[in-house]
Design a protein around this motif. Structure first.
Motif, PDB file in Angstrom:
ATOM      1  N   ALA A 121      35.172  48.393  -7.399  1.00 11.88           N
ATOM      2  CA  ALA A 121      34.774  49.126  -6.276  1.00 11.88           C
ATOM      3  C   ALA A 121      33.352  49.342  -5.852  1.00 11.88           C
ATOM      4  CB  ALA A 121      35.037  50.629  -7.117  1.00 11.88           C
ATOM      5  N   VAL A 122      32.287  49.531  -6.175  1.00 14.92           N
ATOM      6  CA  VAL A 122      30.958  49.128  -5.887  1.00 14.92           C
ATOM      7  C   VAL A 122      31.334  47.723  -5.448  1.00 14.92           C
ATOM      8  CG1 VAL A 122      28.831  49.448  -6.315  1.00 14.92           C
ATOM      9  CG2 VAL A 122      29.927  50.479  -7.501  1.00 14.92           C
ATOM     10  N   GLY A 123      31.867  46.281  -6.155  1.00 13.65           N
ATOM     11  CA  GLY A 123      31.388  45.427  -5.287  1.00 13.65           C
ATOM     12  C   GLY A 123      32.337  45.127  -3.923  1.00 13.65           C
ATOM     13  N   TRP A 124      33.192  45.942  -3.913  1.00 13.80           N
ATOM     14  CA  TRP A 124      34.100  46.070  -2.662  1.00 13.80           C
ATOM     15  C   TRP A 124      32.962  46.520  -1.528  1.00 13.80           C
ATOM     16  CZ3 TRP A 124      38.844  49.974  -1.525  1.00 13.80           C
ATOM     17  CH2 TRP A 124      39.224  49.100  -0.396  1.00 13.80           C
ATOM     18  N   LEU A 125      32.409  48.283  -1.725  1.00 13.19           N
ATOM     19  CA  LEU A 125      31.569  48.478  -1.356  1.00 13.19           C
ATOM     20  C   LEU A 125      30.268  48.303  -0.818  1.00 13.19           C
ATOM     21  CD1 LEU A 125      30.446  50.865  -0.270  1.00 13.19           C
ATOM     22  CD2 LEU A 125      29.121  51.808  -2.184  1.00 13.19           C
ATOM     23  N   GLY A 126      29.737  47.562  -1.606  1.00 12.29           N
ATOM     24  CA  GLY A 126      28.718  45.702  -1.331  1.00 12.29           C
ATOM     25  C   GLY A 126      29.501  44.339  -0.426  1.00 12.29           C
ATOM     26  N   ALA A 127      30.212  44.509  -0.719  1.00 15.41           N
ATOM     27  CA  ALA A 127      31.103  43.470   0.367  1.00 15.41           C
ATOM     28  C   ALA A 127      31.002  43.893   1.909  1.00 15.41           C
ATOM     29  CB  ALA A 127      32.319  42.958  -0.024  1.00 15.41           C
TER      30      ALA A 127
END
Ligand code: HEM
Length: 188
Positions: free
Chosen positions: A19-25
Motif C-alpha cells: 500500500a505504501v509502495g503504491w502511494l510512493g509510485a
C-alpha cells in the motif's frame, strides 16, 4: 479463517508495504505530471510515466487489492464487519478499475503523442495522480484511526446472539489486533 499470528503479521506487513509502495509510485507520477506541465521534455516525461504505471503502479494496485482482501478475511476485522474496511474496499476497487481502464490507456496515448501533447493532455498526468494520492493518504489515515465502528448486524443475528448462540462463523471483535484500542466498538 484461522491463521497463525506469524502468518497474519506477514500478510499485514505485505499489505502495508504494497500500500505504501503504491502511494510512493503515485507521488512519483504526480511529480512527473507537474514536470510535464511545467515544460519538461515530453519525450522523457511521458515514457517514464508509462514505465512507472506499467511496471509499478498498476501491478501494485492489483496487489494491494488482493492482499488487502486476504488480510481482511484472515483478520478479525473481516471484509464486511467494519465501516472503515468496507470504505477502503470500495475506494480501492474503484481506483483499481480507473487505473486499469483509464490511466493505463491514457498514458499509452500520451507516450505516443510525445512532443505533440497539448496543455490539456498534460493535465491527464496531473489531476488523476493528485486525486489518487489524496485518496491513498485518506485510506492510510482510515487504516490507522479505524473510525465509524461496526456495521450493525441484521435483527435476526442480534436476537440469536442475545440468546447466547453466536452467529455461525462469527468471532468476538478484533481481539489480538494491536490497534484494537483505537476502535470504538470492538466487541461481539
Ligand atoms: C481492498 C482494499 C483494502 C482492504 C480490504 C484493506 C483491509 C485492511 C485490514 C482488514 C487491515 C487490518 C489488518 C490487520 O490488523 O491484520 C488493514 C490495515 C492497513 N491498511 Fe488496508 N486495506 C485495503 C487497502 C488499503 C490501502 C489502499 C491502504 C493505503 C494506501 C491501506 C493501508 C493500510 C495500513 C497502513 C494498515 C495498517 C494499519 C494498522 O495496523 O494500524 N490499505 N487494511
Amino acid at each position: 479463517m484461522k491463521v497463525a499470528p506469524f502468518w497474519r503479521k506477514a500478510l499485514l506487513t505485505t499489505h502495508i508495504v504494497t500500500a505504501v509502495g503504491w502511494l510512493g509510485a503515485d507521488v512519483v507520477l504526480l511529480a512527473l505530471g507537474i514536470a510535464g506541465l511545467a515544460g519538461a521534455d515530453p519525450g522523457v516525461v511521458y515514457p517514464a510515466a508509462g514505465l512507472i504505471v506499467t511496471a509499478l503502479f498498476a501491478p501494485l494496485a492489483v496487489l494491494v487489492w488482493v492482499v488487502g482482501v486476504l488480510d481482511a478475511l484472515v483478520s478479525p476485522w473481516r471484509l464486511f464487519r467494519y465501516r472503515w474496511v468496507m470504505v477502503k474496499l470500495i475506494v480501492t476497487t474503484v481506483m483499481l478499475g480507473l487505473v486499469l481502464f483509464l490511466l493505463l490507456p491514457n498514458l499509452r496515448a500520451l507516450g505516443e503523442l510525445g512532443a505533440a501533447t497539448t496543455g490539456r493532455d498534460r493535465l491527464d498526468l496531473v489531476i488523476p495522480p493528485a486525486v489518487s494520492t489524496s485518496l491513498l493518504v485518506a485510506m492510510t489515515v482510515l487504516s490507522t484511526y479505524k473510525p465509524w465502528g461496526r456495521i450493525s448486524r441484521p435483527a435476526g443475528n442480534r436476537a440469536s446472539r442475545a440468546a447466547g448462540s453466536p452467529t455461525p462463523g462469527a468471532r468476538s471483535g478484533p481481539a489480538g489486533t494491536r490497534t484494537e484500542t483505537a476502535v470504538r466498538a470492538p466487541t461481539g
